[in-house]
Motif scaffolding. Structure first.
Motif, PDB file in Angstrom:
ATOM      1  N   LYS A   1       0.872  -1.169   0.000  1.00 38.33           N
ATOM      2  CA  LYS A   1       0.000   0.000   0.000  1.00 38.33           C
ATOM      3  C   LYS A   1       0.909   1.219   0.000  1.00 38.33           C
ATOM      4  O   LYS A   1       1.462   1.598   1.017  1.00 38.33           O
ATOM      5  CB  LYS A   1      -0.888   0.002   1.236  1.00 38.33           C
ATOM      6  CG  LYS A   1      -1.881  -1.144   1.257  1.00 38.33           C
ATOM      7  CD  LYS A   1      -2.834  -0.974   2.413  1.00 38.33           C
ATOM      8  CE  LYS A   1      -3.776  -2.071   2.680  1.00 38.33           C
ATOM      9  NZ  LYS A   1      -4.212  -2.992   1.796  1.00 38.33           N
ATOM     10  N   GLY A   2       1.110   1.813  -1.158  1.00 38.87           N
ATOM     11  CA  GLY A   2       1.992   2.956  -1.289  1.00 38.87           C
ATOM     12  C   GLY A   2       3.282   2.574  -1.998  1.00 38.87           C
ATOM     13  O   GLY A   2       3.477   1.443  -2.424  1.00 38.87           O
ATOM     14  N   ASP A   3       4.169   3.549  -2.096  1.00 42.00           N
ATOM     15  CA  ASP A   3       5.398   3.329  -2.845  1.00 42.00           C
ATOM     16  C   ASP A   3       6.609   3.024  -1.978  1.00 42.00           C
ATOM     17  O   ASP A   3       7.697   2.805  -2.487  1.00 42.00           O
ATOM     18  CB  ASP A   3       5.693   4.531  -3.733  1.00 42.00           C
ATOM     19  CG  ASP A   3       5.887   5.816  -2.945  1.00 42.00           C
ATOM     20  OD1 ASP A   3       5.783   5.779  -1.711  1.00 42.00           O
ATOM     21  OD2 ASP A   3       6.127   6.856  -3.572  1.00 42.00           O
ATOM     22  N   GLY A   4       6.463   3.007  -0.670  1.00 38.73           N
ATOM     23  CA  GLY A   4       7.573   2.677   0.215  1.00 38.73           C
ATOM     24  C   GLY A   4       8.601   3.786   0.353  1.00 38.73           C
ATOM     25  O   GLY A   4       9.761   3.532   0.656  1.00 38.73           O
ATOM     26  N   ALA A   5       8.183   5.023   0.116  1.00 41.74           N
ATOM     27  CA  ALA A   5       9.111   6.152   0.131  1.00 41.74           C
ATOM     28  C   ALA A   5       9.793   6.315   1.485  1.00 41.74           C
ATOM     29  O   ALA A   5      10.978   6.664   1.555  1.00 41.74           O
ATOM     30  CB  ALA A   5       8.390   7.432  -0.254  1.00 41.74           C
ATOM     31  N   LYS A   6       9.066   6.057   2.552  1.00 39.14           N
ATOM     32  CA  LYS A   6       9.641   6.224   3.884  1.00 39.14           C
ATOM     33  C   LYS A   6      10.828   5.288   4.084  1.00 39.14           C
ATOM     34  O   LYS A   6      11.875   5.686   4.592  1.00 39.14           O
ATOM     35  CB  LYS A   6       8.566   5.961   4.945  1.00 39.14           C
ATOM     36  CG  LYS A   6       8.993   6.268   6.347  1.00 39.14           C
ATOM     37  CD  LYS A   6       7.816   6.110   7.310  1.00 39.14           C
ATOM     38  CE  LYS A   6       8.194   6.519   8.718  1.00 39.14           C
ATOM     39  NZ  LYS A   6       7.056   6.405   9.635  1.00 39.14           N
TER      40      LYS A   6
ATOM     41  N   PRO B   1       8.609  16.589   4.861  1.00 41.12           N
ATOM     42  CA  PRO B   1       8.555  16.604   6.330  1.00 41.12           C
ATOM     43  C   PRO B   1       8.824  15.186   6.832  1.00 41.12           C
ATOM     44  O   PRO B   1       8.369  14.220   6.228  1.00 41.12           O
ATOM     45  CB  PRO B   1       7.142  17.046   6.653  1.00 41.12           C
ATOM     46  CG  PRO B   1       6.517  17.445   5.372  1.00 41.12           C
ATOM     47  CD  PRO B   1       7.357  16.956   4.250  1.00 41.12           C
ATOM     48  N   SER B   2       9.530  15.045   7.915  1.00 45.27           N
ATOM     49  CA  SER B   2       9.952  13.734   8.379  1.00 45.27           C
ATOM     50  C   SER B   2       8.783  12.808   8.675  1.00 45.27           C
ATOM     51  O   SER B   2       8.890  11.603   8.521  1.00 45.27           O
ATOM     52  CB  SER B   2      10.825  13.860   9.625  1.00 45.27           C
ATOM     53  OG  SER B   2      10.108  14.495  10.657  1.00 45.27           O
ATOM     54  N   SER B   3       7.658  13.347   9.094  1.00 47.97           N
ATOM     55  CA  SER B   3       6.525  12.484   9.432  1.00 47.97           C
ATOM     56  C   SER B   3       5.728  12.042   8.210  1.00 47.97           C
ATOM     57  O   SER B   3       5.060  11.038   8.242  1.00 47.97           O
ATOM     58  CB  SER B   3       5.575  13.204  10.398  1.00 47.97           C
ATOM     59  OG  SER B   3       5.056  14.356   9.779  1.00 47.97           O
ATOM     60  N   SER B   4       5.820  12.786   7.104  1.00 47.47           N
ATOM     61  CA  SER B   4       5.000  12.431   5.955  1.00 47.47           C
ATOM     62  C   SER B   4       5.822  11.897   4.779  1.00 47.47           C
ATOM     63  O   SER B   4       5.267  11.648   3.721  1.00 47.47           O
ATOM     64  CB  SER B   4       4.180  13.632   5.483  1.00 47.47           C
ATOM     65  OG  SER B   4       5.049  14.612   4.922  1.00 47.47           O
ATOM     66  N   ALA B   5       7.121  11.729   4.925  1.00 44.82           N
ATOM     67  CA  ALA B   5       7.936  11.191   3.820  1.00 44.82           C
ATOM     68  C   ALA B   5       7.518   9.763   3.571  1.00 44.82           C
ATOM     69  O   ALA B   5       7.967   8.849   4.222  1.00 44.82           O
ATOM     70  CB  ALA B   5       9.409  11.282   4.149  1.00 44.82           C
ATOM     71  N   GLY B   6       6.650   9.586   2.622  1.00 44.26           N
ATOM     72  CA  GLY B   6       6.204   8.246   2.281  1.00 44.26           C
ATOM     73  C   GLY B   6       5.184   7.695   3.247  1.00 44.26           C
ATOM     74  O   GLY B   6       5.254   6.546   3.614  1.00 44.26           O
TER      75      GLY B   6
END
Length: 129
Positions: free
Chosen positions: A33-38, A122-127
């Protein structure tokens, strides 16, 4: 057909049917679910270091184990010695190793762009996805 053979055949048939039935709902729910950016941003420094290390080794001189120059020297020595099979083997490895350099340079450039992107998030929303 003995009873044990019939039971084994029936068990194998049941197992094959369950395998052919496809993925279970639990397996379908395990899709990303998502691109795994974090995670990519988190692992970025290690990936950059790994690529830098590989490029340094590949671009080293003939004294560096794993370098293109060292393998070129070995290929030339095998050819001069008349070791045709060894020459062919080493030359194929050399061709592959030479293709690694532009691939790693491309990945290095891609990671620089990703690093820039990660730095702007932003560190909390990166990915978060």
């Amino acid at each position: 057909m003995p009873l044990n053979r019939k039971a084994a055949a029936l068990g194998a048939l049941a197992l094959a049917g369950s395998v052919l039935a496809g993925a279970t709902p639990a397996q379908a729910a395990a899709t990303p679910k998502g691109d795994g950016a974090k995670v990519i941003c988190k692992r970025l420094p290690a990936a950059q270091a790994r690529i830098d290390k590989a490029l340094k080794r590949l671009n080293g001189d003939a004294t560096v184990a794993g370098s293109v120059a060292r393998l070129e020297k070995r290929v030339a020595e095998a050819k001069a010695a008349g070791h045709t099979e060894v020459y062919t083997f080493l030359n194929d490895r050399l061709d592959f190793r030479k293709t690694l350099v532009p691939t790693l340079v491309l990945r290095q450039n891609d990671l620089k762009a990703v690093a820039d992107w990660c730095a702007k998030q932003p560190s909390s929303s990166a990915g978060s996805k």
